[in-house]
Design a protein around this motif. Structure first.
Motif, short mmCIF file in Angstrom:
data_model
loop_
_atom_site.label_atom_id
_atom_site.label_comp_id
_atom_site.label_asym_id
_atom_site.label_seq_id
_atom_site.Cartn_x
_atom_site.Cartn_y
_atom_site.Cartn_z
N PRO A 74 60.40 2.45 23.35
CA PRO A 74 61.30 3.11 24.31
C PRO A 74 62.71 3.27 23.75
N TRP A 75 62.89 4.15 22.79
CA TRP A 75 64.17 4.34 22.11
C TRP A 75 65.09 5.24 22.92
N ILE A 76 66.38 5.15 22.61
CA ILE A 76 67.36 6.04 23.18
C ILE A 76 67.65 7.18 22.21
N MET A 77 67.59 6.89 20.90
CA MET A 77 67.79 7.90 19.87
C MET A 77 66.86 7.62 18.70
N LEU A 78 66.30 8.68 18.12
CA LEU A 78 65.42 8.57 16.97
C LEU A 78 65.97 9.48 15.89
N ALA A 79 66.30 8.89 14.73
CA ALA A 79 66.80 9.67 13.60
C ALA A 79 65.74 9.68 12.51
N SER A 80 65.29 10.87 12.14
CA SER A 80 64.28 11.03 11.10
C SER A 80 64.97 11.52 9.84
N PRO A 134 66.65 0.87 21.90
CA PRO A 134 67.27 0.85 20.57
C PRO A 134 67.43 2.23 19.95
N LEU A 135 68.17 2.25 18.87
CA LEU A 135 68.22 3.39 17.96
C LEU A 135 67.12 3.14 16.94
N VAL A 136 66.31 4.16 16.67
CA VAL A 136 65.20 4.02 15.73
C VAL A 136 65.42 4.96 14.56
N LEU A 137 65.32 4.41 13.35
CA LEU A 137 65.38 5.21 12.13
C LEU A 137 63.94 5.39 11.65
N GLN A 138 63.57 6.62 11.37
CA GLN A 138 62.20 6.90 10.93
C GLN A 138 62.23 7.60 9.58
N ARG A 146 61.21 10.08 7.02
CA ARG A 146 60.64 11.43 7.15
C ARG A 146 59.31 11.55 6.41
N ARG A 147 59.17 10.89 5.28
CA ARG A 147 57.97 11.05 4.45
C ARG A 147 56.80 10.18 4.95
N THR A 148 57.06 8.91 5.24
CA THR A 148 55.98 7.98 5.57
C THR A 148 55.79 7.77 7.07
N GLY A 149 56.81 8.08 7.87
CA GLY A 149 56.74 7.83 9.31
C GLY A 149 57.09 6.40 9.69
N LEU A 150 57.36 5.55 8.70
CA LEU A 150 57.72 4.16 8.98
C LEU A 150 59.00 4.11 9.81
N ARG A 151 59.01 3.28 10.84
CA ARG A 151 60.16 3.18 11.73
C ARG A 151 60.83 1.83 11.62
N VAL A 152 62.16 1.86 11.68
CA VAL A 152 62.98 0.66 11.70
C VAL A 152 63.73 0.67 13.02
N VAL A 153 63.57 -0.39 13.80
CA VAL A 153 64.16 -0.47 15.12
C VAL A 153 65.47 -1.25 15.04
N LEU A 154 66.56 -0.55 15.39
CA LEU A 154 67.89 -1.18 15.41
C LEU A 154 68.23 -1.50 16.86
N GLU A 155 67.95 -2.73 17.23
CA GLU A 155 68.19 -3.16 18.60
C GLU A 155 69.66 -3.53 18.78
N PRO A 156 70.20 -3.26 19.95
CA PRO A 156 71.58 -3.68 20.21
C PRO A 156 71.71 -5.19 20.07
N GLY A 157 72.83 -5.62 19.54
CA GLY A 157 73.09 -7.05 19.41
C GLY A 157 72.51 -7.70 18.16
N LEU A 158 72.07 -6.89 17.19
CA LEU A 158 71.57 -7.48 15.94
C LEU A 158 72.69 -8.23 15.24
N PRO A 159 72.39 -9.39 14.67
CA PRO A 159 73.43 -10.11 13.93
C PRO A 159 73.77 -9.39 12.62
N GLY A 160 74.94 -9.67 12.08
CA GLY A 160 75.37 -9.06 10.83
C GLY A 160 74.39 -9.26 9.70
#
Length: 160
Positions: free
Chosen positions: A51-57, A102-106, A108-122
């Motif tokens: 349930p992302w708010i933004m998805l960047a491919s 979260p913001l999700v980075l996907q 473009r080639r493999t479709g693998l997604r990285v979920v950037l949840e709010p409040g991630l530590p440095g």
């Protein structure tokens, strides 16, 4: 970050405010990403979707590799700020107990997604810079706060 800008497409949830969209596009441009297309998502998603708010491919490995450069430090901070602010962007009709989206980075080639949840530590962002996406077959990748590392539960289950 790179000689040629990395191409990206941005898909926004219908509830994502325009100021958050503008700030994300600006942060990505500062990180060497050219957002070629920005559009809104349709209302229906499958049950297995994040349930992302933004998805960047975009070409994700090239993007992550370039984030460590000193020249993009301010834009990288702006990206983290957009992720943090996305926690406050919720659907007014959603129950008060619903999790921030979260913001999700996907990739473009493999479709693998990285979920950037709010409040991630440095340290999560620091590890993300050195992450080799070739180590993962399936996603999504989430940062496990207890283990202090990025992981794919689906990869771990498949490895048995």
């Amino acid at each position: 970050m790179t000689d040629a800008p990395l191409p990206a497409e941005l898909l926004l949830d219908r509830d994502a405010p325009d100021d958050l969209r503008r700030d994300l596009v600006s942060a990505l441009e500062g990180l060497g990403v050219h957002t070629a297309r920005v559009r809104r998502a349709v209302d229906h998603r499958g049950a297995a979707e994040i349930p992302w708010i933004m998805l960047a491919s975009l070409p994700l490995q090239a993007f992550l590799s370039g984030l460590g450069a000193e020249a993009v430090k301010d834009s990288y901070t702006a990206l983290k700020d957009v992720v943090r602010r996305s926690a406050r962007t919720t659907d007014p009709a959603a129950p008060a107990t619903s999790a921030p989206r979260p913001l999700v980075l996907q990739d473009r080639r493999t479709g693998l997604r990285v979920v950037l949840e709010p409040g991630l530590p440095g340290e999560a962002y620091d590890q993300l810079l050195g992450l080799d996406l070739a180590d993962f077959r399936e996603g999504p990748l989430h940062y496990d706060r207890e283990q202090g590392r990025w992981r794919s539960e689906l990869d771990e289950a498949a490895a048995g």
